[in-house]
Write an enzyme that holds these catalytic residues in place. Structure first.
Site, PDB file in Angstrom:
ATOM      1  N   TYR A 204      -7.066  -9.391  59.685  1.00 58.25           N
ATOM      2  CA  TYR A 204      -7.215 -10.010  60.998  1.00 58.25           C
ATOM      3  C   TYR A 204      -5.860 -10.030  61.704  1.00 58.25           C
ATOM      4  O   TYR A 204      -4.851  -9.538  61.195  1.00 58.25           O
ATOM      5  CB  TYR A 204      -7.790 -11.424  60.858  1.00 58.25           C
ATOM      6  CG  TYR A 204      -9.274 -11.439  60.587  1.00 58.25           C
ATOM      7  CD1 TYR A 204     -10.194 -11.372  61.632  1.00 58.25           C
ATOM      8  CD2 TYR A 204      -9.764 -11.505  59.284  1.00 58.25           C
ATOM      9  CE1 TYR A 204     -11.554 -11.381  61.385  1.00 58.25           C
ATOM     10  CE2 TYR A 204     -11.130 -11.514  59.033  1.00 58.25           C
ATOM     11  CZ  TYR A 204     -12.018 -11.447  60.096  1.00 58.25           C
ATOM     12  OH  TYR A 204     -13.372 -11.444  59.847  1.00 58.25           O
TER      13      TYR A 204
ATOM     14  N   GLU B 297     -51.304  -9.762  38.321  1.00 56.15           N
ATOM     15  CA  GLU B 297     -50.449  -8.574  38.281  1.00 56.15           C
ATOM     16  C   GLU B 297     -51.079  -7.537  37.353  1.00 56.15           C
ATOM     17  O   GLU B 297     -51.475  -7.858  36.227  1.00 56.15           O
ATOM     18  CB  GLU B 297     -49.047  -8.953  37.796  1.00 56.15           C
ATOM     19  CG  GLU B 297     -48.155  -7.813  37.353  1.00 56.15           C
ATOM     20  CD  GLU B 297     -47.939  -6.753  38.425  1.00 56.15           C
ATOM     21  OE1 GLU B 297     -47.898  -5.553  38.072  1.00 56.15           O
ATOM     22  OE2 GLU B 297     -47.814  -7.113  39.617  1.00 56.15           O
TER      23      GLU B 297
END
Length: 664
Positions: free
Chosen positions: A181, A432
């Protein structure tokens, strides 16, 4: 019996500020948490309070702008205490009173600007220490800041800190001689070519940062804590070129020796703690580590170095979510362990560690999809926790009427629907067809760099167990069975299947799932057709095993390019593939797959390759046949979610499932 992790829960200090434990919330950009006055909005306040409630000792907010004028950041997408100080104090006071009620302390992180790291469109004025190209768009040229502008930013830091103190913040953190930065650009000679008092020697390059801490102490008092977000080393091979862990390279940014010297100068100037990491925007994956770092704790060596060089406390993040690792780090490489993304995925992480409920901690995947991946188009959130940033408006509430809910499919979407419905009080049955829950995430979690995906599956199974969801495996549901069961709501989550493609049948080709699961053998020389995320991660995994891997991709770039996935993940994946010598053909089509040869059509003509194994990874198609069968004439509501509705990533499978389930 003493808690195994009691070391993390002993008090500590930053200067004279007492903190109840050694666990900190790391700063993460509060995108979307500012109101029109630049104050923390209600969503931002609730977000931080939720983490205080979860047991952290210290919160360090994400970046708050000290100034919108020097870079012309006209839209307060992040908080800014200098726009309307009184409004900021009002909002901050009510937030901090709530945070303090839990015994937590809070430090506000203040940023002086982006410089060359500004994403195009975020700023109206392009400034930097010296004239240079924008990190993201080389055509954008940043001009040199004037001394008057530097002094104005320093003054705004002092004003912002005084507002923070008035609002009840327990200290401030300066952001940052870190990550590339603006202040870090001043500190690094590669970017700073000035010849005045803010350029040249290391002391001059740090003058901006040292004058800031002196200015803050001048208005807030010598005892008001000021910490510094600090990157010890840049890991830059060149402009926009990062260096991987373990890679031999010549550092062009800040090296370790200069990092140590800078840390000593900064501590002497008055900073009360260093919040340590490594990297810059040119090596962004160091500052925001993706899953491709195989091990967490990648900053420990940097913290350990500084522990021996400076006397101020060291705060350390970097995927420290293994509490054993965190305990080992205390006293060795840091004084405070800091958690960013793990506190997004599970705000109750500290309390669950304290109670020894490790199997109930929802893991961070290091995917960046919900947090930094949304920085340009959406507020901060989390891929695995849809409540982040909207805790009070998007939480789970009890159902007004309890119903019997049938969920068909045990992948991520199906498990999330079952979890949320069960929390709300519904009676849930999850069916499932295979003998395992997890769907496509089962093969996807095989590479060792996807260990947290595997942990997420384990977390879901544990949640379904705790919530007493009826889970039936090895059962294939059809229209008749659904009608016989007679549930009041049916949710179809039957997932997706790999697309086979049309490459002829002269030789056997296998799917990425078959390669990952080991159900089909993989030879030494591997050709992968498809350079999306699945193809690239499979290729990297195989290359790390010593295989010779070639990836063929029709598009101009792999994995959807820099905008197809969070950039830090894309950048590291790309660099890892290069490092492991994976050959990549872009803008290339496979024209034929014969028994002995694979023919490619590149932009430069035909290429013929040999391969022991050909892997197909060209995408997935929705498995929605069951939904189509039952939806038209069903006597009860039917919902289609996850990949069976629309093939997407983990985040949207979970988010869509959460949305449906919280409304049923």
């Amino acid at each position: 019996m003493e808690n195994r992790y009691s070391k993390l829960f002993q008090p500590t200090y930053i200067g004279k500020l007492k903190i109840k434990n050694k666990i900190s919330m790391a700063p993460m950009g509060p995108i979307g948490f500012a109101d029109d006055n630049g104050a923390f909005n209600q969503r931002g306040q609730d977000y931080y309070v939720e983490r205080a409630k979860g047991g952290v000792g210290l919160i360090i907010t994400g970046i708050c702008s000290v100034d919108l004028e020097v870079e012309d950041m006209t839209k307060p997408v992040i908080p800014c205490p200098t726009i309307n100080p009184l409004a900021f104090i009002y909002a901050g006071t009510q937030m901090n009173e709530r945070i303090h009620a839990y015994g937590a302390k809070i430090i506000m992180q203040l940023t002086g600007g982006l410089g060359r790291s500004a994403i195009p469109g975020f700023v109206g004025k392009h400034i930097a220490p010296s004239k240079q190209e924008n990190r993201w768009e080389p055509a954008i040229i940043h001009r040199e800041m004037t001394v008057e502008e530097i002094q104005e930013v320093i003054n705004k830091f002092a004003i912002a800190a005084s507002v923070a103190k008035a609002a009840g913040f327990d200290g401030v953190e300066v952001h940052a001689v870190h990550e590339g930065y603006l202040l870090d650009q001043f500190a690094i000679s590669f970017f700073n070519k000035r010849t005045d008092d803010y350029g040249g020697s290391l002391e001059n390059r740090l003058r901006f940062a040292t004058e800031i801490v002196k200015a803050i102490k001048g208005v807030c008092g010598a005892d008001y804590p000021v910490t510094l977000r600090y990157s010890l080393k840049s890991f830059m091979k060149g402009l926009r070129q990062g260096a991987l862990p373990g890679e031999k390279f010549a550092e062009v940014g800040k090296d370790t020796a200069e990092g140590i010297a800078a840390a000593k100068l900064l501590a002497a100037a008055g900073y009360d703690a260093l919040n340590v990491d490594a990297g810059t925007y040119d090596s962004w994956y160091w500052n925001h580590p993706p899953m491709y770092f195989k091990e967490g704790g990648m900053y420990r060596e940097f913290g350990r170095i500084l522990k021996h060089q400076v006397s101020v406390p060291i705060i350390l993040a970097g995927r420290m979510d293994d509490p054993d690792m965190a305990c080992a780090a205390i006293g060795d490489s840091c004084d405070i362990v800091s958690y960013g993304r793990p506190l997004l995925s599970d705000p109750d992480y500290p309390e669950k560690v304290r109670q020894g409920r490790l199997d109930e901690i929802r893991p961070c995947l290091s995917c960046h999809e919900g947090c930094l991946g949304r920085i340009s188009h959406g507020p901060l959130c989390c891929a695995v926790n849809p409540e982040v940033g909207r805790e009070k408006i998007y939480g789970i509430e009890p159902a007004k009427q309890k119903k019997n809910v049938l969920v068909i499919g045990g992948g991520l979407a199906g498990m999330e629907v079952a979890r949320v419905c069960a929390i709300r009080g519904h009676n849930v049955t999850l069916c499932e067809k295979s003998d395992k829950l997890g769907g496509n995430l089962i093969p996807g979690s095989v590479p060792d760099f996807k260990i947290n995906d595997k942990k997420l599956l384990a977390w879901y199974e544990r949640q379904l167990e705790l919530l007493q969801v009826m889970v039936k495996k090895n059962i294939t549901m059809n229209k008749e069975r659904i009608e016989i069961q007679g549930d009041e709501i049916v949710v179809v989550a039957t997932g997706s299947q790999p697309i086979a493609g049309n490459f002829g049948n002269e030789r056997e080709m296998i799917t990425a799932s078959e390669a990952l699961l080991g159900t089909k053998p993989v030879g030494q020389k591997v050709l992968i057709i498809g350079g999306g995320l699945v193809g690239c991660e499979t290729g990297l995994w195989l290359a790390q095993q010593g295989k010779d891997v070639t990836i063929v991709e029709m598009a101009p770039d792999i994995a959807g390019g820099p905008h197809g996935m969070p950039f830090m993940n894309y950048d590291m994946l790309k660099d890892e593939l290069t490092y492991h010598q994976v050959e990549i053909y872009k803008s290339t089509q496979v024209s034929s797959v014969e028994k002995d040869l694979i023919t490619l059509v590149t932009q430069d003509g035909e290429v013929k390759l040999l391969a022991d194994t050909v892997i197909i990874a060209i995408g997935y198609r929705a498995e929605n046949h069951l939904y189509k069968q039952i939806n038209v004439d069903s006597k009860v509501p039917v919902y289609n979610i996850g990949d069976s509705r629309h093939v997407n990533n983990i985040m949207y499978a979970i988010w869509d499932a959460y949305e449906i389930a919280r409304e049923l």
